[in-house]
Motif scaffolding. Structure first.
Motif, PDB file in Angstrom:
ATOM      1  N   ASN A 135      11.187  -2.111  25.814  1.00 22.08           N
ATOM      2  CA  ASN A 135      11.206  -1.770  24.389  1.00 22.08           C
ATOM      3  C   ASN A 135       9.926  -1.066  23.983  1.00 22.08           C
ATOM      4  O   ASN A 135       9.934  -0.095  23.235  1.00 22.08           O
ATOM      5  CB  ASN A 135      11.367  -3.033  23.543  1.00 22.08           C
ATOM      6  CG  ASN A 135      12.819  -3.436  23.432  1.00 22.08           C
ATOM      7  OD1 ASN A 135      13.703  -2.626  23.708  1.00 22.08           O
ATOM      8  ND2 ASN A 135      13.068  -4.665  23.043  1.00 22.08           N
ATOM      9  N   ASP A 136       8.826  -1.591  24.498  1.00 23.63           N
ATOM     10  CA  ASP A 136       7.528  -1.020  24.156  1.00 23.63           C
ATOM     11  C   ASP A 136       7.423   0.433  24.611  1.00 23.63           C
ATOM     12  O   ASP A 136       7.078   1.327  23.848  1.00 23.63           O
ATOM     13  CB  ASP A 136       6.439  -1.876  24.821  1.00 23.63           C
ATOM     14  CG  ASP A 136       5.081  -1.511  24.304  1.00 23.63           C
ATOM     15  OD1 ASP A 136       4.894  -1.541  23.079  1.00 23.63           O
ATOM     16  OD2 ASP A 136       4.214  -1.170  25.130  1.00 23.63           O
ATOM     17  N   THR A 137       7.766   0.680  25.896  1.00 25.82           N
ATOM     18  CA  THR A 137       7.667   2.052  26.400  1.00 25.82           C
ATOM     19  C   THR A 137       8.677   2.957  25.697  1.00 25.82           C
ATOM     20  O   THR A 137       8.362   4.098  25.385  1.00 25.82           O
ATOM     21  CB  THR A 137       7.912   2.116  27.919  1.00 25.82           C
ATOM     22  OG1 THR A 137       9.058   1.343  28.220  1.00 25.82           O
ATOM     23  CG2 THR A 137       6.730   1.609  28.689  1.00 25.82           C
ATOM     24  N   ALA A 138       9.872   2.430  25.427  1.00 28.55           N
ATOM     25  CA  ALA A 138      10.890   3.259  24.771  1.00 28.55           C
ATOM     26  C   ALA A 138      10.424   3.671  23.378  1.00 28.55           C
ATOM     27  O   ALA A 138      10.568   4.828  22.983  1.00 28.55           O
ATOM     28  CB  ALA A 138      12.214   2.513  24.681  1.00 28.55           C
ATOM     29  N   ASP A 139       9.825   2.733  22.651  1.00 29.72           N
ATOM     30  CA  ASP A 139       9.329   3.061  21.311  1.00 29.72           C
ATOM     31  C   ASP A 139       8.252   4.138  21.378  1.00 29.72           C
ATOM     32  O   ASP A 139       8.251   5.093  20.608  1.00 29.72           O
ATOM     33  CB  ASP A 139       8.746   1.806  20.647  1.00 29.72           C
ATOM     34  CG  ASP A 139       9.853   0.910  20.132  1.00 29.72           C
ATOM     35  OD1 ASP A 139      10.975   1.432  19.936  1.00 29.72           O
ATOM     36  OD2 ASP A 139       9.600  -0.290  19.944  1.00 29.72           O
ATOM     37  N   ASN A 140       7.346   3.945  22.320  1.00 28.81           N
ATOM     38  CA  ASN A 140       6.248   4.909  22.442  1.00 28.81           C
ATOM     39  C   ASN A 140       6.736   6.285  22.874  1.00 28.81           C
ATOM     40  O   ASN A 140       6.219   7.304  22.423  1.00 28.81           O
ATOM     41  CB  ASN A 140       5.193   4.397  23.419  1.00 28.81           C
ATOM     42  CG  ASN A 140       4.418   3.235  22.827  1.00 28.81           C
ATOM     43  OD1 ASN A 140       4.275   3.144  21.611  1.00 28.81           O
ATOM     44  ND2 ASN A 140       3.956   2.341  23.681  1.00 28.81           N
ATOM     45  N   LEU A 141       7.709   6.296  23.756  1.00 20.27           N
ATOM     46  CA  LEU A 141       8.267   7.583  24.196  1.00 20.27           C
ATOM     47  C   LEU A 141       8.926   8.282  23.015  1.00 20.27           C
ATOM     48  O   LEU A 141       8.734   9.478  22.805  1.00 20.27           O
ATOM     49  CB  LEU A 141       9.321   7.363  25.276  1.00 20.27           C
ATOM     50  CG  LEU A 141       8.872   7.233  26.721  1.00 20.27           C
ATOM     51  CD1 LEU A 141      10.092   7.042  27.604  1.00 20.27           C
ATOM     52  CD2 LEU A 141       8.104   8.462  27.168  1.00 20.27           C
ATOM     53  N   ARG A 142       9.704   7.522  22.271  1.00 18.30           N
ATOM     54  CA  ARG A 142      10.446   8.100  21.164  1.00 18.30           C
ATOM     55  C   ARG A 142       9.494   8.730  20.166  1.00 18.30           C
ATOM     56  O   ARG A 142       9.757   9.781  19.612  1.00 18.30           O
ATOM     57  CB  ARG A 142      11.301   7.012  20.502  1.00 18.30           C
ATOM     58  CG  ARG A 142      12.304   7.561  19.513  1.00 18.30           C
ATOM     59  CD  ARG A 142      13.343   6.522  19.147  1.00 18.30           C
ATOM     60  NE  ARG A 142      14.160   6.148  20.285  1.00 18.30           N
ATOM     61  CZ  ARG A 142      14.439   4.901  20.637  1.00 18.30           C
ATOM     62  NH1 ARG A 142      13.946   3.891  19.961  1.00 18.30           N
ATOM     63  NH2 ARG A 142      15.203   4.645  21.677  1.00 18.30           N
ATOM     64  N   LYS A 143       8.349   8.060  19.960  1.00 17.94           N
ATOM     65  CA  LYS A 143       7.390   8.573  18.971  1.00 17.94           C
ATOM     66  C   LYS A 143       6.340   9.459  19.635  1.00 17.94           C
ATOM     67  O   LYS A 143       5.318   9.772  19.019  1.00 17.94           O
ATOM     68  CB  LYS A 143       6.739   7.396  18.255  1.00 17.94           C
ATOM     69  CG  LYS A 143       7.756   6.681  17.363  1.00 17.94           C
ATOM     70  CD  LYS A 143       7.235   5.359  16.841  1.00 17.94           C
ATOM     71  CE  LYS A 143       8.363   4.596  16.152  1.00 17.94           C
ATOM     72  NZ  LYS A 143       8.119   3.159  16.129  1.00 17.94           N
ATOM     73  N   SER A 144       6.579   9.815  20.889  1.00 20.97           N
ATOM     74  CA  SER A 144       5.639  10.679  21.637  1.00 20.97           C
ATOM     75  C   SER A 144       4.208  10.141  21.602  1.00 20.97           C
ATOM     76  O   SER A 144       3.260  10.902  21.465  1.00 20.97           O
ATOM     77  CB  SER A 144       5.649  12.102  21.090  1.00 20.97           C
ATOM     78  OG  SER A 144       6.928  12.621  21.152  1.00 20.97           O
ATOM     79  N   ARG A 145       4.076   8.848  21.706  1.00 18.45           N
ATOM     80  CA  ARG A 145       2.725   8.288  21.682  1.00 18.45           C
ATOM     81  C   ARG A 145       2.104   8.205  23.070  1.00 18.45           C
ATOM     82  O   ARG A 145       0.924   7.965  23.220  1.00 18.45           O
ATOM     83  CB  ARG A 145       2.740   6.906  21.024  1.00 18.45           C
ATOM     84  CG  ARG A 145       2.908   7.005  19.505  1.00 18.45           C
ATOM     85  CD  ARG A 145       2.596   5.698  18.836  1.00 18.45           C
ATOM     86  NE  ARG A 145       3.576   4.685  19.203  1.00 18.45           N
ATOM     87  CZ  ARG A 145       4.069   3.794  18.337  1.00 18.45           C
ATOM     88  NH1 ARG A 145       3.667   3.783  17.089  1.00 18.45           N
ATOM     89  NH2 ARG A 145       4.944   2.914  18.725  1.00 18.45           N
ATOM     90  N   HIS A 146       2.935   8.381  24.082  1.00 17.92           N
ATOM     91  CA  HIS A 146       2.401   8.414  25.444  1.00 17.92           C
ATOM     92  C   HIS A 146       2.091   9.849  25.815  1.00 17.92           C
ATOM     93  O   HIS A 146       2.843  10.761  25.501  1.00 17.92           O
ATOM     94  CB  HIS A 146       3.430   7.890  26.452  1.00 17.92           C
ATOM     95  CG  HIS A 146       3.471   6.404  26.531  1.00 17.92           C
ATOM     96  ND1 HIS A 146       2.349   5.630  26.627  1.00 17.92           N
ATOM     97  CD2 HIS A 146       4.521   5.540  26.536  1.00 17.92           C
ATOM     98  CE1 HIS A 146       2.694   4.353  26.686  1.00 17.92           C
ATOM     99  NE2 HIS A 146       4.011   4.270  26.618  1.00 17.92           N
TER     100      HIS A 146
END
Lengths: 153, 515
Positions: B495-506
């Protein structure tokens, strides 16, 4: 498959008695109607003029539902014929989606003759030759004539 | 055990037994994740809302029957608009790749061009398909038996029916062609329509023909893909588009039990996005062995950094390239060595230390890659042992049933544990590929913590799992807790990585150097 044999016989007799201009069709082996020896004279208005090219036609068992297998037995400097021992030819009508059971070997022979006059540089087997044809026609003609003389069948 | 509900949604199809028994849901709750076709799962909608994790995507599994029906429905809708027969409409729809709006628009715009393009051009023959004729010669087989049964489609190119049949059969069997078979006449582009095909295709091939027809429907649609599992007949519908793949990892679960990525059809590779997976797999194919070997057998010249293999001889090295002379042991300049030829004990010497520092730096990127690769490979290896683990589990379950007089349902916790282990290892494996490309920012630490927690949870469960059978019964509760914990950690990480990916935070490195 007895029926298509009739077709092969008919096509062969038509091609051998009434061949396209500058061509001669015979059997490689008298007993086998499915392997043809086609001799094509280099068309006059091409660098292959004066040459003679031996082309081998093998009609598969499921001919005419599958296209004949065509190979150049005489070496030729041409972008649609592979420069190797096989001498494979690239002709649009021999491709599986273009070949129809009602297509004829005679049309293939005519298509090959057509290629000798105007090569298909957009769909080459030998890219370098195609590029040379487009960019340095003089050099291409020279080399094609040279090979024609050297390897004449 | 509330968390069970969470991982219900992430399971592969085979492992629902325990979940279902414990959570009391039937198979239907799996459907909640699918794009509802108003088929009466309304009652579950609330559950769906709470169950859907942010790493999950919506998808629907299509059976062959669903696909068939969808095609028919579309054909029926469009045929009335166009005023064409169902056969012609099917050809037109296939021609327009099942894009109904585009087809209707183009058709209204230039009917003749669309018909020509689809192989339905001007019909110059209204004759019946099958005719028995006298004095007819078939151009394919040259047979002139009289009377003869002949066949032709709208273009009027007539051949004997046997040749026609042989022709379409060869197309279906040899070339897997169904929807775009053209008239056997030379140069004729008219397509043999569905109704004609039904007449021509022999009984033993009709199934194959229909399968191929159905296939074009799935192949032509961007939001439908075949499940890549061998012999699986299902297709998956998912809305995720190719251009979204940098932000979403659309893992779908086919009803056959196979988990795969809708984006690239590769096996489940959460949490890593498709492009990283592709890059990583390629890199590993090219590099891993070479990198391992270089790491084990070579050093770089302290002066010009050429990679040098010492394949024998003494420690006095002369670089082929720059002629620099140095000691293989301490990497220091050889001239400082004096007479200690074969035994370098000058480890603390300044020039040596500096050279080793430089060496260390140039090694860093290689070592960095190997660090991630080895962990990735380790989990992959464990995943490959899946089958063994599963077989072992089954045996243990039977043993336990006999041993402790437990019922079949009571030993299912082992099965759940085994499945959780496999699934978590699969995820862990990809976290290392993910981490290799991950640019450091303040989120990296959270990711690494999540990774560490999941890894620890997995190793703990794994250890428990290896215990002898007679001890397993006593550990049932502990094992169930640890299983639930593993699954929970996996969901948190995903969930954490998916959220960050979605918001382009990675951010990701564009090169392989990690710098």
């Amino acid at each position: 498959m007895a029926a298509p044999n009739k077709r092969v016989l008919k096509e062969f007799s038509d091609c051998s008695t009434n061949p396209p201009p500058g061509c001669k069709v015979s059997l490689v082996d008298e007993a086998n109607f499915k392997e043809w020896n086609v001799l094509i004279d280099g068309p006059a208005n091409s660098p292959y003029a004066g040459g003679r090219f031996k082309v081998n036609f093998v009609l598969p068992d499921d001919y005419p539902f599958k296209p004949p297998v065509v190979t150049f037995k005489t070496k030729i400097y041409h972008c649609n014929v592979t420069n190797d021992a096989t001498g494979s030819v690239c002709i649009a009508m021999l491709k599986p989606d273009a070949w129809k059971p009602a297509s004829m070997c005679k049309q293939v022979i005519e298509a090959i003759r057509g290629l000798l006059i105007v090569p298909n540089v957009d769909d080459p087997l030998e890219l370098e030759i195609a590029t040379q044809y487009k960019e340095n026609r003089v050099e291409f003609d020279k080399k094609a004539k040279e090979w024609t003389k050297k390897y004449r069948a | 055990m509330e968390s069970e509900d969470d991982f219900n949604s992430a399971r592969s199809t085979d492992d629902e037994m325990m979940d279902d028994v414990e959570s009391g849901y039937s198979d239907d709750d799996f459907d909640d994740l699918e794009i509802g076709e108003e088929e009466g799962f309304d009652a579950h909608d609330k559950i769906t809302a709470t169950q859907k994790q942010s790493y999950e995507v919506e998808f629907k599994v299509w059976t062959p029957k669903d696909i068939d029906e969808a095609q028919l429905r579309l054909i029926n809708e469009v045929k009335d608009v166009l005023g064409q027969s169902p056969e012609a409409t099917a050809i037109l729809l296939r021609y327009s790749r099942w894009n109904r709006e585009k087809l209707i628009e183009q058709y209204m715009d230039n009917q003749a061009a669309v018909l020509e393009g689809a192989g339905l051009g001007e019909s110059n023959s209204t004759e019946a398909r099958v005719q028995t004729l006298t004095g007819f010669t078939c151009d394919i087989c040259c047979d002139d038996t009289s009377p003869m049964t002949t066949f032709a489609i709208k273009c009027g190119h007539r051949f004997c029916i046997d040749c026609y049949k042989t022709y379409v059969n060869a197309k279906v069997t040899d070339e897997a062609e169904a929807a775009r078979i053209k008239c056997p006449a030379d140069q004729c582009n008219r397509i043999v329509d569905n109704k004609s095909m039904e007449l021509l295709v022999p009984d033993n091939l009709t199934d194959r023909y229909h399968e191929l027809l159905v296939r074009t429907y799935v192949d032509d649609l961007e939001n439908l893909k075949w499940c890549p599992a061998p012999n699986c007949e299902f297709a998956i519908q998912c809305k995720v588009k190719a251009k979204e793949l940098k932000k979403v990892v659309p893992t779908v679960h086919c009803d056959c039990g196979h988990d795969f990525c809708f984006g690239c059809a590769y096996n489940d590779h959460l949490p890593a996005p498709c492009d990283l997976v592709k890059k990583w797999v390629k890199k590993c194919e090219d590099d891993s062995e070479t990198a391992n070997w270089i790491s084990a057998n070579t050093k770089e010249c302290p002066k010009c950094a050429s990679t040098i293999e010492k394949n024998g001889g003494c420690n006095h090295m002369t670089c082929r390239k720059c002629k620099h002379e140095f000691c293989w042991m301490c990497m220091g300049v050889w001239s400082e060595h004096g007479t200690s030829w074969y035994n370098c004990n000058r480890f603390e010497e300044k020039s040596g230390t500096e050279a080793r520092d430089a060496q260390a730096k140039s090694r860093q990127s290689l070592e960095r890659y190997l660090h991630y690769y080895n962990r990735y490979a380790n989990h992959e290896q464990s995943a490959k042992l899946d089958k063994d683990i599963y077989v072992k589990t089954e045996k243990k379950m039977t043993q336990l049933q006999n041993h402790a007089q437990l019922s079949w349902i009571e030993v299912q916790f082992l099965d759940s544990a085994s499945k959780a282990l496999q699934r978590c290892r699969q995820t862990l494996k990809w976290t290392y590929a993910f981490a290799f490309y991950l640019e450091r920012n303040n989120l990296t630490e959270i990711f690494e913590d999540n990774q560490k927690d999941l890894e620890m949870a997995v190793e703990n469960l794994s250890e428990l799992f290896e215990k002898p059978t007679d001890q397993l019964e006593k550990m049932k509760v502990e094992m169930m807790d640890k299983t639930a914990y593993c699954n929970k950690r996996r969901i948190i990480l995903l969930n954490d990585t998916a959220d960050n990916l979605r918001k382009s935070r990675h951010a990701f490195w564009s090169n392989d150097l990690g710098a």
